[in-house]
Motif scaffolding. Structure first.
Motif, PDB file in Angstrom:
ATOM      1  N   ALA A 364       0.857  -1.185   0.000  1.00 34.09           N
ATOM      2  CA  ALA A 364       0.000   0.000   0.000  1.00 34.09           C
ATOM      3  C   ALA A 364       0.893   1.235   0.000  1.00 34.09           C
ATOM      4  O   ALA A 364       1.697   1.424   0.917  1.00 34.09           O
ATOM      5  CB  ALA A 364      -0.923  -0.007   1.214  1.00 34.09           C
ATOM      6  N   TYR A 365       0.773   2.054  -1.018  1.00 37.53           N
ATOM      7  CA  TYR A 365       1.583   3.256  -1.089  1.00 37.53           C
ATOM      8  C   TYR A 365       1.269   4.203   0.082  1.00 37.53           C
ATOM      9  O   TYR A 365       2.144   4.890   0.585  1.00 37.53           O
ATOM     10  CB  TYR A 365       1.358   3.975  -2.422  1.00 37.53           C
ATOM     11  N   ASP A 366       0.011   4.221   0.496  1.00 36.22           N
ATOM     12  CA  ASP A 366      -0.410   5.036   1.637  1.00 36.22           C
ATOM     13  C   ASP A 366      -0.508   4.126   2.868  1.00 36.22           C
ATOM     14  O   ASP A 366      -1.318   3.196   2.881  1.00 36.22           O
ATOM     15  CB  ASP A 366      -1.763   5.686   1.354  1.00 36.22           C
ATOM     16  N   PRO A 367       0.301   4.356   3.910  1.00 36.23           N
ATOM     17  CA  PRO A 367       0.264   3.492   5.098  1.00 36.23           C
ATOM     18  C   PRO A 367      -1.122   3.418   5.748  1.00 36.23           C
ATOM     19  O   PRO A 367      -1.462   2.402   6.362  1.00 36.23           O
ATOM     20  CB  PRO A 367       1.275   4.145   6.045  1.00 36.23           C
ATOM     21  N   SER A 368      -1.926   4.474   5.591  1.00 32.65           N
ATOM     22  CA  SER A 368      -3.254   4.437   6.207  1.00 32.65           C
ATOM     23  C   SER A 368      -4.145   3.389   5.551  1.00 32.65           C
ATOM     24  O   SER A 368      -5.037   2.821   6.198  1.00 32.65           O
ATOM     25  CB  SER A 368      -3.919   5.814   6.127  1.00 32.65           C
ATOM     26  N   ASP A 369      -3.922   3.111   4.261  1.00 31.03           N
ATOM     27  CA  ASP A 369      -4.682   2.049   3.589  1.00 31.03           C
ATOM     28  C   ASP A 369      -4.318   0.685   4.177  1.00 31.03           C
ATOM     29  O   ASP A 369      -5.192  -0.180   4.367  1.00 31.03           O
ATOM     30  CB  ASP A 369      -4.408   2.062   2.085  1.00 31.03           C
ATOM     31  N   ALA A 370      -3.037   0.487   4.480  1.00 32.59           N
ATOM     32  CA  ALA A 370      -2.608  -0.755   5.110  1.00 32.59           C
ATOM     33  C   ALA A 370      -3.222  -0.892   6.501  1.00 32.59           C
ATOM     34  O   ALA A 370      -3.693  -1.972   6.892  1.00 32.59           O
ATOM     35  CB  ALA A 370      -1.084  -0.807   5.200  1.00 32.59           C
ATOM     36  N   GLU A 371      -3.250   0.214   7.261  1.00 32.53           N
ATOM     37  CA  GLU A 371      -3.850   0.188   8.593  1.00 32.53           C
ATOM     38  C   GLU A 371      -5.332  -0.151   8.514  1.00 32.53           C
ATOM     39  O   GLU A 371      -5.854  -0.927   9.331  1.00 32.53           O
ATOM     40  CB  GLU A 371      -3.656   1.547   9.280  1.00 32.53           C
TER      41      GLU A 371
END
Length: 568
Positions: A364-371
Motif C-alpha cells: 500500500a503506497y499510503d500506510p493508512s490504507d494498510a492500517e
C-alpha cells in the motif's frame, strides 16, 4: 440473559442469588448471635431478681451456668457467621472480577465507553464494593433480629416500653434512609473520579517515552495533578456525607437510648419495675444502640454497593462492537480469504483473494490504507462501518461465530504484544507444546539469537510487554508465536521494520518454508523487498484501490512507481 438486560439492580440481586447458601447460613448464625446478645441483659435481670435479691445460691449457680452457655453460643455464632459473610463477599467479588475480565477480553469488543484505566478501576474497586450487598443482607437481618428480640423482651417487662421500641426504631431507620440517595450519588461521583484518574495515570505511564521525547512531561504532570485534586475533592465530599450520616445516626441513637432509660427509671421509681427489670431495660436500651448503628452503617454500605453495581453493569451490559454469527468452522476451500468490493476508511472497492498454499503480498503506497486493511481483517471494524463482503472459506465472516473467525484468521499486529512470563509461555500462548515445535518456529522467524543470548533459553523471563527485548527481537518472537499457532490464514503487517537486512532475508526464507503447506494461506502486508520476493503474487494499493497485481519480479521490471517504493 443478554448483555443489554444487565443493570445495577440485576448485579445486586444476582450476587445474593449466587451466594444464597453462604448468605443464608451467615444470616442464621448472625441472627443467633444478635438474639443471644439481646438476651444477655434479660438474663442478668432475672439473675438479680431470682438469685441475688433472694440469696438463693443454687439459683445463682444455675444462672451463672446459663450465662456461660449464652456467651458460648454468642461467641461461636458470631465467629462462624462473620466467616460465612466475609467468604460470601470475597467469592462474589471474585466472580464479578472474572465476569468483567471475560467481558474485557471478549474478541468482539464491548461498547462500554471506558478507557483501560477505568476498566481496571471498576474491576479492582467496584467489583469489591458491589459485592458488599451480600454483607449488607446479613448485617441487616441480624440487626432487625436484635431489635425484635429486644422489643419482645421489653413488651414482657412493660408493654408501653416495648411498643415505644417497636414504633420508634422503624421511624429512626426510615429517617436515616432518607440520606441514602445522596450517599449513592456521592459514592458514584467518587468512584467515577477515581476511575478517571486511574485511566489518566495508565495513559501517561504508557506514553511516558513519547511525552519525554516531545518535552510534554511537565504538562502531563500538571494534568494528572489536576485530576488527582478533583478526585480528592469528590472523595472528601463523599466522606463528609458519610460522616454526617454517621453523626446523625449516633446522635439520634443516643437520644433514643436516653429516652428509653429515662422512662425505665421513672417506672422503677413508681414501683412498676423491679431492680432486675430496671437493669434489664437499661441493658436492652444500651444494646439497641448497636443494631440501630448497624442499620445506619448498612445504609452507607448499600449506597456504595448500589453505586458500584451500576458501574459494573455498565461494563457487563455493554453491547458487542462486532456482532457474532453462529456458524461453525466451514470446510477449507481453494480461496481461504476473499475480500469483495471492500469500502472502508481510505479503501475504495478493494478485492483480494488469498488462495490455499499461497503467500499474497500487499503493498500500500499510503500506510493508512494498510492500517485500514489490518483493522478490517483483525475484526475491529463493525459491519455497519464498511461496505463489501469478507469471505472466509467461502462463507461471509458475519455468519461465522467469532471464535471460528479468530481460529481461522490470525492477524499479527505491527505493534507486537508480549506478556510478562517465560519466553516459552509467550510462544505457546498458554498451550503446552513440545520444545521441537517452539524451536522450529523460532528458527523460521530468525530469532535463534534470542534463545542463544540467555542461559535459560525458552525459560527466559520476559518483563511486561517484552521490555527487556529489543524492538527487532520482539517482532521476531511475535512472528514465531504466530507460526506456532499455525492458523489456516495468517495476516502479517510489516513484521520486519526493526530488523536488519541480513536477518530480514533469513526471516523471509523461514516464513516461506513454514507457510508452504498446500492448505495454508498467508497475507503479507509490507514494503520489504526481501519479504515481497517470497510471495507468489503482490497486489498494489494506491488511492484506496488495487491498481496492479502480479509476481514481484514482474512488477519490479514493469512498474516504475512500484520499483521506486520497494527499492528506495
Amino acid at each position: 440473559m443478554t448483555v443489554t438486560e444487565i443493570s445495577g439492580g440485576v448485579v445486586l440481586r444476582r450476587a445474593l442469588r449466587r451466594q444464597r447458601g453462604r448468605v443464608a447460613l451467615g444470616i442464621a448464625l448472625l441472627c443467633t448471635h444478635q438474639a443471644t446478645e439481646a438476651l444477655i441483659p434479660v438474663a442478668i435481670g432475672v439473675v438479680i431478681d431470682r438469685a441475688v435479691a433472694t440469696g438463693d445460691v443454687r439459683a445463682l449457680l444455675l444462672s451463672l451456668a446459663g450465662l456461660a452457655a449464652l456467651f458460648t453460643v454468642l461467641a461461636f455464632a458470631y465467629r462462624a457467621g462473620a466467616r460465612q459473610a466475609y467468604a460470601a463477599v470475597e467469592h462474589e467479588a471474585h466472580a464479578i472480577r472474572v465476569e468483567m475480565t471475560r467481558s474485557a477480553l471478549d474478541p468482539r469488543g464491548r461498547r462500554s465507553g471506558m478507557r483501560d484505566g477505568e476498566l481496571l478501576s471498576v474491576t479492582a474497586s467496584d467489583a469489591e464494593l458491589s459485592a458488599l450487598v451480600v454483607r449488607v443482607a446479613g448485617l441487616t437481618a441480624a440487626a432487625f433480629t436484635a431489635i425484635v428480640v429486644a422489643a419482645v423482651a421489653l413488651l414482657v417487662v412493660d408493654i408501653p416500653l416495648g411498643l415505644g421500641v417497636l414504633i420508634g426504631v422503624p421511624l429512626l431507620v426510615v429517617g436515616l434512609q432518607r440520606m441514602a440517595p445522596l450517599l449513592t450519588r456521592r459514592s458514584t461521583s467518587q468512584q467515577e473520579a477515581l476511575a478517571a484518574t486511574t485511566a489518566l495515570a495508565v495513559d501517561l505511564v504508557t506514553g511516558l517515552r513519547v511525552l519525554r521525547g516531545i518535552g510534554a512531561q511537565d504538562h502531563a504532570a500538571r494534568r494528572y495533578a489536576g485530576a488527582s485534586r478533583h478526585a480528592l475533592d469528590v472523595t472528601l465530599r463523599a466522606a463528609t456525607t458519610k460522616g454526617l450520616h454517621l453523626g446523625l445516626t449516633t446522635m439520634v441513637n443516643g437520644l433514643f437510648l436516653a429516652t428509653v432509660a429515662g422512662v425505665a427509671g421513672w417506672l422503677a421509681l413508681q414501683g412498676r419495675l423491679t431492680i432486675g427489670e430496671l437493669v434489664a431495660v437499661v441493658g436492652l436500651a444500651q444494646f439497641i444502640a448497636e443494631p440501630v448503628q448497624t442499620l445506619g452503617y448498612c445504609v452507607q454500605l448499600f449506597a456504595m454497593a448500589r453505586a458500584s453495581a451500576g458501574r459494573v453493569a455498565r461494563v457487563l451490559g455493554a453491547e458487542p462492537v462486532i456482532p457474532s454469527g453462529s456458524a461453525g468452522p466451514p470446510a477449507p476451500s481453494p480461496s481461504r480469504l476473499t475480500l469483495d468490493s471492500i469500502r472502508h476508511a481510505g479503501l475504495d472497492d478493494v478485492s483480494l483473494h488469498v488462495r490455499a498454499g499461497e503467500i499474497l503480498g500487499v503493498l500500500a503506497y499510503d500506510p493508512s490504507d494498510a492500517e485500514a486493511l489490518v483493522a478490517l481483517l483483525s475484526g475491529r471494524v463493525p459491519g455497519q462501518d464498511y461496505r463489501g463482503t469478507l469471505h472466509i472459506d467461502g462463507v461471509p465472516a458475519e455468519e461465522l461465530h467469532i471464535d471460528t473467525v479468530r481460529a481461522t484468521v490470525l492477524v499479527e499486529q505491527h505493534d507486537v504484544a508480549l506478556f510478562e512470563g517465560t519466553l516459552r509461555a509467550n510462544l505457546g500462548a498458554g498451550a503446552h507444546l513440545d520444545d521441537t515445535v517452539l524451536r522450529a518456529a523460532v528458527r523460521a522467524a530468525a530469532a535463534e539469537d534470542v534463545l542463544a543470548a540467555h542461559p535459560h533459553g525458552l525459560d527466559r523471563q520476559l518483563t511486561e510487554r517484552g521490555a527487556n527485548l529489543s524492538g527487532g527481537q520482539r517482532q521476531r518472537i511475535g512472528l514465531a508465536r504466530a507460526l506456532v499457532a499455525d492458523p489456516p490464514v495468517l495476516v502479517l503487517h510489516n513484521p520486519t521494520t526493526a530488523v536488519d537486512a541480513v536477518t530480514e532475508g533469513l526471516l523471509a526464507e523461514g516464513l516461506a518454508s513454514a507457510r508452504g503447506a498446500a492448505t495454508r494461506g498467508t497475507l503479507l502486508i509490507t514494503t520489504s523487498p526481501a519479504l515481497l520476493r517470497v510471495t507468489h503474487r503482490v497486489a498494489v494499493i494506491d488511492g484506496g484501490r488495487v491498481v496492479a497485481e502480479g509476481p514481484h519480479e514482474r512488477l519490479l521490471a514493469s512498474d516504475a512507481r512500484y520499483r521506486e517504493e520497494v527499492l528506495r
